[in-house]
Each structure stands twice: as structure tokens, then as C-alpha cells.
Enzyme design. Structure first.
Site, mmCIF file in Angstrom:
data_model
loop_
_atom_site.group_PDB
_atom_site.id
_atom_site.type_symbol
_atom_site.label_atom_id
_atom_site.label_comp_id
_atom_site.label_asym_id
_atom_site.label_seq_id
_atom_site.Cartn_x
_atom_site.Cartn_y
_atom_site.Cartn_z
ATOM 1 N N THR A 342 0.815 -1.203 0.000
ATOM 2 C CA THR A 342 0.000 0.000 0.000
ATOM 3 C C THR A 342 0.851 1.257 0.000
ATOM 4 O OG1 THR A 342 -1.589 -1.209 1.350
ATOM 5 C CG2 THR A 342 -1.801 1.159 1.387
ATOM 6 N N GLY A 423 1.580 -1.463 4.936
ATOM 7 C CA GLY A 423 2.179 -2.513 5.734
ATOM 8 C C GLY A 423 1.267 -3.596 6.248
ATOM 9 N N GLY A 424 0.189 -3.964 5.537
ATOM 10 C CA GLY A 424 -0.595 -5.132 5.907
ATOM 11 C C GLY A 424 -1.059 -5.098 7.354
#
Length: 527
Positions: A342, A423-424
Site C-alpha cells: 500500500t 504494511g498489511g
């Protein structure tokens, strides 16, 4: 010590300097914060293609003084042909994470740009879409230097990506590129130029839509023109949590925005008074566990949820969850992780309007598929669906789970703060670290972003689910976390795995403050 950047005329913070500069140039010409963000979003789709693109999704939070915040959900639904039978017929035991069958959801980002611009009509001078896309078109035609992270991730994921339709021809014609190599994207430049001429809706219901759909079908994606035509970005009610410092907003499901808010709501109840010690990190990690347990069990497309996530943010619910946290011992872990890739960006203008925006293609380079003759790399967001029973079971026309979640806070002292990260699983954790350091404990904004971070679970580039700590965290804190039962691992400082965070804030007196992450390639560009 790095300090926050300040200005009064407007600011854009982004993880790539060319995107921040594109947004700032729009502000300089009299554009507003949303127009600046569209320009930055288009530019970063070109200059940071491993992290995001116009073949992905986006989520907006928009704040205007005196009005309630506006949230825009710009995520695409799964294709009508994307059924469990479709994957069974192709011999897939699970949805592939790369390749054409991973490209199964509509890309919503461009529709989100249009919805955001429509939502702020009347904010003064309206710049044409052609102006907002101009710098993105220029960078795609003229070329941009490949960044360190793009070079490293291309090499790391080469075996997964090199044979995907269109990938090598678009991003690695001479093999995996070195840092500093010039990347030119003429097909993407032509696509953006067509959007500038015909309007953003052409991506879904015009000539571009037909070209995208035909190309994706040709390489084996289940997406069709009818799927693109059926898509509309949605203005939705943001979720809110009341903290001692003010109100914080985020997106509802299918995002994990509720987790970001819940972590702060729980931590606010733990009585921690100092940053960066054992209690700070342990308290936030344990709050993360409580939030992720609910997220993993329930969060999906709201049309398919059996509970209302807003209920988790009510004071009584947060009180009940907070008392389950042991401030001396770590709760058992892991639970199933959620990956992601992202960019987050923030913008503010001189009128006090603030935007928190996040744009993504899920994994690095998404599905790896570049729609023929378009230069558009397509997301693999649909890989978060499962073919088994559960909250995120694949159905046609369903929205997938999203790690994406931009945050915005209206604080008791009159400040409006936009902040976020990529970062998930790390997104809500990094948000909590930055917010708690800056707002609750009074650290300078840039210091709060630059300070060493931690990550419980998986983010892009990692598969382990333990508690990772950057090396600058003091040894005595690391030891205390280990004694409390955390499975700790010390990792490199300033690692990309900890995300690329940023923040921008408008003060009640008109001062605008911003911060960019030294882990990325960005800046704060102000007027």
C-alpha cells in the site's frame, strides 16, 4: 533529531517525493486538498508501481472545518464469473496469489478519485482532471528512477512475477532493474492521457473499460466489461472512537479500520503514561491481539457480516475487552495473518481541509498481470477471499477484506490530524505507535514517525507471525517483552517491513505540520 515540517499555505506528505511535489503544485495553483491528493495519487501510481497503481483500490477520509468527516470506499467487487466452481474447474485448491486468476476484483481507485472530487464541489476553484493528471502523465512518458524498494522487491519476487502476462515487458525489459535505472511507461501514459481527455468514468464505462476488460479476459482473468460497468465508489459513514484526547475516524468493513480504532480505544484505558517503554509496547501489542481476534472472525463485506463492527467501539464494549488485557503477561498468539501492500498519503490546504488517503494493489505489484496495451498492473486483492466457509468466502459481486485503513483525528485541542501507513497487519499497529507517541505522549510528529517500531504478525515481505522489534528499541525493553512471554525477534532498523508512515496536521491557528517516514522515499511538500 528530525523535526516536523511546518507551513501555512498547504502541505502534502507522501512516500515518494515526486507524488508529494505533484500535490503541492496543485495547491500552489489554488487547488484544494482533495485535488492535491488526486494529483499525488495519480503520480504515485506511476513512480511507485510496486506499492500501488490505478489497477488497485483506495479509501478516503476528508475533513472540512465545521462539517462531519466524509469517508469514501473505493474498492471493487469480485467478478460475476469469480465463483468457487470457476476455481475448481481450473484445479485451484485456493485462489492464486499471482497471475490472471488472482486479478478477480474491479480496481476501484480511479472511481474513488472521481467520487472525492464530486464530494467537494463548491470548494472554490475547480481544476480540470487534465491538470490533476498532468504530472503523472509526464513521469510515465519521461521516465523515473527506480527506487531502492522497487529494485529490491522486484528481485525478491522475481520468480513469482517474471512470467506473469505483461510484467517483464512493463517493469523489467532487461531483467530485474537496478536502483536508479530509468523506468518509462508509455502505455500507462497513454491510459492516463485518455482519462484526462475523456474523464475518469471512461475507466469503467468507456473505451478504456472495453480495452481493459478485453485485455484481462484475453490473459485469463474472470473480469469482464460488465463488472467494470457495475462498479461505483461509495460515500459511507466512517467509524469513530471517542478517546480521552478526541475523536478518531476510520473506514468501516471490509477494511480493518475498526481494528485501528479499537487498538487505540483499548490502549486509552490501560493507564500507560510514558512512550517507548515496556508498558507502551506491551499494551499496544496486547490491544492489537484483542482487535485482531474480532477482525479475523467477522470482518468482511458489510452485506455479509453477522455483527455491526461499530458496536465494538462503544465504551462498554471497549471496557469489557480492556479488562481482558494482562499488563504483565503476553496472551497466546498467533491468529491467521492478513498481508498487504500500500501507500498512504495526507494533504491539507490553507482553508483547514484535511485528507487521509490510502491506495493499494495488495501485494507488491499485485497480481503481476499488466492488462495488455494499457500499462495497468492489476491488483490481487481478491486473493484475500477463501474458497472455504468463513467470513471471507468468495462470492460473485462481493467486496474482499481490506488491510487498507486511513485514519483521521479531531482532537480536543482543535487540531485535525491525518495519519496512516502501508504494511498489511502492521498498518493499525504503526498508526497506534505514531498516534500514541505524538498525541498521547507529546512527541514531535516527525520523531514519532521516525522512532523505532514493532510489528506483531505478518506484513509484506515476511511470513512469520512473531513480534518483530527494530534494533533501536532498547535492549532492556526487548528483554522485558521476552520475559513477559512475547516471541520477540530483533530486525534491522528502518526496515520497509515496518511500513511507510506519515502524518499531516492543521492547528487551530492555521499552522500546518507534517512528517514523512525515513523508511520510504518521500517528503513533506509545503507552501
Amino acid at each position: 533529531m528530525l523535526y516536523s515540517k511546518t507551513c501555512i499555505g498547504g502541505m502534502v506528505t507522501a512516500p515518494h517525493h515526486l507524488a508529494a511535489q505533484a500535490g503541492a503544485a496543485v495547491l500552489r495553483e489554488g487547488g484544494n486538498a482533495v485535488e492535491a491528493m488526486v494529483a499525488a495519487a495519480a503520480a504515485i501510481a506511476v513512480v511507485y508501481p510496486h506499492m500501488n497503481g490505478i489497477g488497485g483500490d483506495g479509501f478516503w477520509l476528508i475533513s472540512e472545518p465545521g462539517r462531519a468527516p466524509v469517508a469514501i470506499q473505493a474498492c471493487g467487487q469480485s467478478a460475476a464469473l469469480a465463483t468457487t466452481d470457476f476455481y475448481a474447474q481450473h484445479g485451484d485448491a485456493a485462489i492464486p496469489t499471482r497471475g490472471p486468476r488472482a486479478a478477480l476484483t474491479v480496481a476501484g481507485a480511479v472511481g474513488g478519485w472521481a467520487a472525492a472530487l464530486d464530494a467537494v464541489k463548491g470548494w472554490g476553484k475547480a481544476l480540470p482532471v487534465s491538470r490533476l493528471l498532468a504530472e503523472a502523465i509526464h513521469h510515465a512518458r519521461a521516465g523515473v528512477p527506480v527506487t531502492r524498494s522497487q529494485a529490491e522487491l522486484t528481485r525478491d519476487k522475481w520468480d513469482e512475477l517474471k512470467d506473469q502476462p505483461g510484467f517483464a515487458a512493463t517493469y523489467a525489459a532487461q531483467g530485474a532493474p537496478e536502483q536508479g535505472a530509468i523506468l518509462r511507461q508509455p502505455a500507462l501514459a497513454a491510459m492516463l492521457a485518455r482519462l484526462a481527455e475523456a474523464g475518469l468514468d471512461d475507466f469503467y464505462r468507456g473505451d478504456l473499460a472495453q480495452k481493459l476488460a478485453a485485455g484481462l479476459e484475453k490473459v485469463g482473468s474472470p473480469l469482464r466489461a460488465a463488472d467494470l460497468a457495475a462498479y461505483r465508489a461509495q460515500v459511507v459513514q466512517p467509524l469513530m472512537v471517542q478517546l480521552s484526547a478526541g475523536r478518531v475516524y476510520n473506514l468501516p468493513p471490509p477494511t480493518q479500520g475498526v481494528s485501528a480504532l479499537m487498538i487505540l480505544g483499548l490502549f486509552d484505558r490501560l493507564g500507560v503514561r510514558q512512550a517507548d517503554g515496556f508498558e507502551h509496547i506491551h499494551g499496544l501489542v496486547e490491544a492489537t491481539k484483542r482487535a485482531f481476534i474480532l477482525r479475523n472472525k467477522y470482518v468482511t463485506d458489510t452485506a455479509h457480516m453477522s455483527v455491526d463492527a461499530a458496536d465494538w467501539l462503544l465504551p462498554d464494549a471497549l471496557d469489557r475487552e480492556a479488562v481482558q488485557i494482562d499488563m504483565q503477561r503476553a496472551a497466546a498468539w498467533p491468529h491467521a495473518p492478513k498481508p498487504g501492500d500500500t501507500v498512504w498519503m495526507g494533504a491539507a490546504d490553507a482553508q483547514g481541509r484535511v485528507v487521509s488517503y490510502i491506495q493499494s494493489i495488495f501485494w507488491e505489484f499485485g497480481s503481476g498481470v499488466v492488462a495488455p496495451d494499457t500499462g495497468v498492473v492489476w491488483q490481487n486483492r481478491g486473493a484475500s477471499f477463501t474458497l472455504d466457509d468463513g467470513a471471507n468466502r468468495l462470492l460473485p459481486g462481493k467486496l474482499p477484506f481490506h488491510t487498507l485503513n486511513p485514519s483521521l483525528a479531531r482532537l480536543n485541542d482543535g487540531r485535525t490530524l491525518a495519519y496512516g501507513t502501508m504494511g498489511g497487519e502492521g498498518q493499525p499497529q504503526t498508526q497506534a505507535a505514531v498516534f500514541s507517541r505524538h498525541v498521547l505522549f507529546g512527541q514531535d510528529m516527525q520523531a514519532a514517525v521516525s522512532a523505532p517500531r514493532w510489528l506483531l504478525g505478518r506484513t509484506w515481505g515476511t511470513v512469520s507471525t512473531n513480534l518483530k522489534l527494530e534494533g533501536r528499541i532498547p535492549e532492556y525493553v526487548v528483554d522485558a517483552l521476552g520475559r513477559a512471554g512475547h516471541d520477540v525477534e530483533v530486525v534491522a532498523d528502518y526496515t520497509d517491513a515496518m511500513g511507510h508512515a506519515g502524518a499531516v496536521c492543521v492547528h487551530p491557528g492555521g499552522l500546518i505540520e507534517g512528517a514523512a517516514d525515513p523508511r520510504a522515499d518521500g517528503i513533506c511538500a509545503g507552501l
